[in-house]
Motif scaffolding. Structure first.
Motif, PDB file in Angstrom:
ATOM      1  N   ASP A 135       0.734  -1.180  -0.027  1.00  0.00           N
ATOM      2  CA  ASP A 135      -0.004  -0.169  -0.038  1.00  0.00           C
ATOM      3  C   ASP A 135       0.759   1.083  -0.044  1.00  0.00           C
ATOM      4  O   ASP A 135       0.445   2.277  -0.695  1.00  0.00           O
ATOM      5  N   SER A 181       4.216   1.442  -0.964  1.00  0.00           N
ATOM      6  CA  SER A 181       5.233   1.534  -2.060  1.00  0.00           C
ATOM      7  C   SER A 181       5.333   2.456  -2.826  1.00  0.00           C
ATOM      8  O   SER A 181       6.450   2.953  -3.519  1.00  0.00           O
ATOM      9  N   LEU A 182       4.101   2.970  -3.207  1.00  0.00           N
ATOM     10  CA  LEU A 182       4.186   4.119  -4.250  1.00  0.00           C
ATOM     11  C   LEU A 182       4.469   5.483  -3.656  1.00  0.00           C
ATOM     12  O   LEU A 182       4.708   6.487  -4.253  1.00  0.00           O
ATOM     13  N   THR A 183       3.976   5.751  -2.334  1.00  0.00           N
ATOM     14  CA  THR A 183       4.230   7.000  -1.611  1.00  0.00           C
ATOM     15  C   THR A 183       5.519   7.206  -0.787  1.00  0.00           C
ATOM     16  O   THR A 183       5.851   8.398  -0.237  1.00  0.00           O
ATOM     17  N   GLY A 186       9.078   1.589  -1.001  1.00  0.00           N
ATOM     18  CA  GLY A 186       9.049   1.043  -2.427  1.00  0.00           C
ATOM     19  C   GLY A 186      10.228   0.720  -2.983  1.00  0.00           C
ATOM     20  O   GLY A 186      10.322  -0.496  -3.998  1.00  0.00           O
ATOM     21  N   SER A 201      10.638  -3.331  -4.056  1.00  0.00           N
ATOM     22  CA  SER A 201      11.009  -3.408  -5.527  1.00  0.00           C
ATOM     23  C   SER A 201      12.252  -4.224  -5.426  1.00  0.00           C
ATOM     24  O   SER A 201      12.538  -5.290  -6.436  1.00  0.00           O
TER      25      SER A 201
END
Length: 202
Positions: free
Chosen positions: A118, A120-122, A127, A131
């Motif tokens: 949830d 990982s993008l912010t 992230g 990754s």
């Protein structure tokens, strides 16, 4: 009188610090289950760990830093348990063992892994951790596919590309299944194992 055993004193302090840090991370993981990331506070974490807010700030600068450290600890466990997948000679056994370990880890730490996905993008640090973990698994899955006879390479029908697709499919499948029940995780595992075996031509 000067300390006759300064090294011993430092080791004791380090051990105490390690225990406190572990208590902070364990509390954070428990709070993810009871309150969720957005609702829990630094005060909640400190209280659960049995320390003051000020003491917590000695180890971590914010709630986000605590969660980053918790994710780092969890993905380390994830990789430690799964690294043998790339070394198991028989592809069917490697796939079965990998999926069983995946179920165990999602049962034990599913809330942390869901939170990592949830955020990982912010949260760049999370992230990057997630990754990197995916890249390690893609490498392991690629090795299994190549041992099963899939041609090495990055074209759609070759091992590396297939491994990338399988890795992210497994992540999505377990992410959604973990919101339901442990039985659903077993079903997710069976589905992913079947798709992986089919992809490997087994």
């Amino acid at each position: 009188m000067p300390d006759q055993h300064p090294a011993r004193g430092r080791r004791s302090a380090e051990r105490k610090g390690d225990l406190r840090e572990r208590a902070i991370l364990d509390t954070c993981e428990a709070l993810l289950a009871h309150k969720g990331y957005n609702a829990m506070t630094v005060g909640d974490i400190a209280q659960g760990a049995g320390i003051t807010r000020g003491a917590l700030y000695f180890y971590f600068g914010s709630k986000q830093e605590v969660v980053v450290a918790l994710v780092a600890r969890t993905v380390e466990h994830l990789w430690e348990r799964s690294r043998t997948t790339a070394q198991t000679d028989e592809p069917r056994q490697a796939i079965a063992e990998a999926m069983q370990r995946t179920v165990e880890l999602w049962n034990e730490h599913g809330l942390v892994m869901r939170t990592a996905i949830d955020l990982s993008l912010t949260v760049p640090e999370i992230g990057e951790l997630w990754s990197h973990t995916a890249d390690l698994f893609i490498t392991a899955i690629t090795a299994v596919l190549e041992r099963a006879g899939i041609q090495a390479g990055t074209e759609p029908e070759q091992a590396s590309a297939m491994a990338r697709a399988l890795c992210w499919m497994i992540e999505r499948t377990f992410y959604h299944a973990s919101q339901e029940s442990r039985g659903t995780l077993q079903g997710a595992s069976a589905t992913c194992e079947h798709i992986w075996l089919t992809s490997a031509g087994l």
